[in-house]
Motif scaffolding. Structure first.
Motif, PDB file in Angstrom:
ATOM      1  N   ASP A   1     -23.057  27.384  -4.796  1.00  0.00           N
ATOM      2  CA  ASP A   1     -22.321  28.652  -4.933  1.00  0.00           C
ATOM      3  C   ASP A   1     -20.810  28.400  -4.867  1.00  0.00           C
TER       4      ASP A   1
ATOM      5  N   HIS B   1     -20.705  35.611 -12.303  1.00  0.00           N
ATOM      6  CA  HIS B   1     -21.228  36.924 -11.894  1.00  0.00           C
ATOM      7  C   HIS B   1     -21.209  37.954 -13.012  1.00  0.00           C
TER       8      HIS B   1
ATOM      9  N   HIS C   1     -26.370  41.695  -3.701  1.00  0.00           N
ATOM     10  CA  HIS C   1     -25.036  41.560  -3.117  1.00  0.00           C
ATOM     11  C   HIS C   1     -24.621  42.802  -2.332  1.00  0.00           C
TER      12      HIS C   1
ATOM     13  N   SER D   1     -29.525  38.322  -7.672  1.00  0.00           N
ATOM     14  CA  SER D   1     -29.017  38.317  -6.294  1.00  0.00           C
ATOM     15  C   SER D   1     -28.786  39.736  -5.802  1.00  0.00           C
TER      16      SER D   1
ATOM     17  N   HIS E   1     -25.817  26.555  -9.143  1.00  0.00           N
ATOM     18  CA  HIS E   1     -25.211  27.846  -8.778  1.00  0.00           C
ATOM     19  C   HIS E   1     -23.732  27.589  -8.507  1.00  0.00           C
TER      20      HIS E   1
ATOM     21  N   HIS F   1     -29.784  33.179  -2.741  1.00  0.00           N
ATOM     22  CA  HIS F   1     -29.439  33.384  -1.313  1.00  0.00           C
ATOM     23  C   HIS F   1     -30.132  34.566  -0.632  1.00  0.00           C
TER      24      HIS F   1
ATOM     25  N   GLU G   1     -25.393  34.851 -12.876  1.00  0.00           N
ATOM     26  CA  GLU G   1     -25.878  35.449 -11.624  1.00  0.00           C
ATOM     27  C   GLU G   1     -25.786  36.965 -11.771  1.00  0.00           C
TER      28      GLU G   1
HETATM   29 ZN   LIG Z   1     -24.315  35.654  -4.986  1.00  0.00          ZN
END
Ligand SMILES: [Zn+2]
Ligand SMILES: [Zn+2]
Length: 266
Positions: free
Chosen positions: A227, A39, A108, A106, A6, A152, A80
């Motif tokens: 990350d 992303h 967010h 994810s 990640h 996460h 992601e």
């Molecule tokens: Zn994230």
């Protein structure tokens, strides 16, 4: 060291890092495997951010790096995906169209706000916002369970002010269990994300209690990621991650190649 799957580069709207700098750092610290996961967060509600990029160009740049550094480090192609209820079909099409090795999903956002900004918590009990976040995660996963791992899980706790006071697994056990059961049912891995430690939380995301609960519910797929949005954060706190996983009873972790898990003993 464990694979770091990640990490971000300049293809993410919140990173300026060069892909090559991440690769060189990975070699320097002895990472066997890295996976870029820039992303894609379509329909992001903040106008300052545009989490999208030319995936063809992204893949090409990774392929060039694979040619150049492939003997020293395994470099994989990931993404992601920021979850929202309306995006499932578009994300499925994206994953069909391009040959990613790995996809993280994810959460967010909460209530269409980015919890990074304090306004998200204004006038509300922190615990209620956390609750909304977990509820949205559950709802989104119910609609879209085509990714390989959940990133996460308790990410929002990073941005709370009271943190430990407002957050313990036990306070949200019912809802978190529902999320974990969905992961187990759909063979989605759970990510241990070390960024929380760097951000002063004192624990990774998710909290070790959540990792333990995932195992108790039959979960066997664990991925690990820093990350890192800058190369200096690559592989950070991975010794601690390994220690936590062992303490919580895990004996292996995995990374994904061509969307298939590859297991490594701890
Ligand atoms: Zn994230
Ligand atoms: Zn990330």
């Amino acid at each position: 060291m464990l694979p770091d799957i990640h990490l971000h580069s300049r293809y993410s709207d919140d990173s300026d890092e060069l892909m090559e700098a991440q690769v060189k750092r990975g070699i320097e610290i002895g990472l066997p495997v890295i996976c870029f996961t820039d992303h894609i967060d379509w329909d992001f509600p903040l106008p300052d951010f545009h989490f999208d990029y030319d995936v063809g160009e992204y893949m090409e740049e990774i392929e060039l790096l694979q040619e150049k550094y492939g003997k020293q480090i395994c470099i994989l192609k990931g993404v992601e995906l920021g979850m929202q209820p309306q995006l499932g079909d578009r994300y499925r099409q994206l994953l069909d169209r391009y040959s990613f090795d790995y996809a993280i999903c994810s959460q967010h956002l909460v209530n269409l706000q980015d919890p990074y900004y304090p306004e998200t918590f204004e006038g509300r009990e922190e615990r209620d916002v956390f609750y909304d976040f977990f509820e949205e995660t559950f709802r989104n996963l119910s609609l879209f369970h085509d990714a390989d791992t959940l990133g996460h899980l308790d990410y929002i706790v990073r941005y709370g002010k009271k943190r430990e006071e407002s957050y313990r697994y036990q306070l949200f056990a019912e809802l978190i269990d529902e999320i974990l059961k969905l992961l187990v049912r759909h063979d989605i891995a759970l990510e241990l994300n070390t960024a929380g430690i760097r951000k002063g939380l004192g624990f990774p995301n998710p909290h070790p209690d959540v990792l333990r609960r995932y195992r108790e519910l039959g979960g066997k797929l664990i991925t690990v990621g820093s990350d890192a949005h800058v190369h200096g954060d690559l592989g950070k706190d991975f010794d601690l991650a390994e220690q936590i996983l062992k303490e919580e009873g895990f004996t292996e972790i995995c990374y994904f190649k061509e969307r298939t898990p590859v297991f490594l003993k701890l």
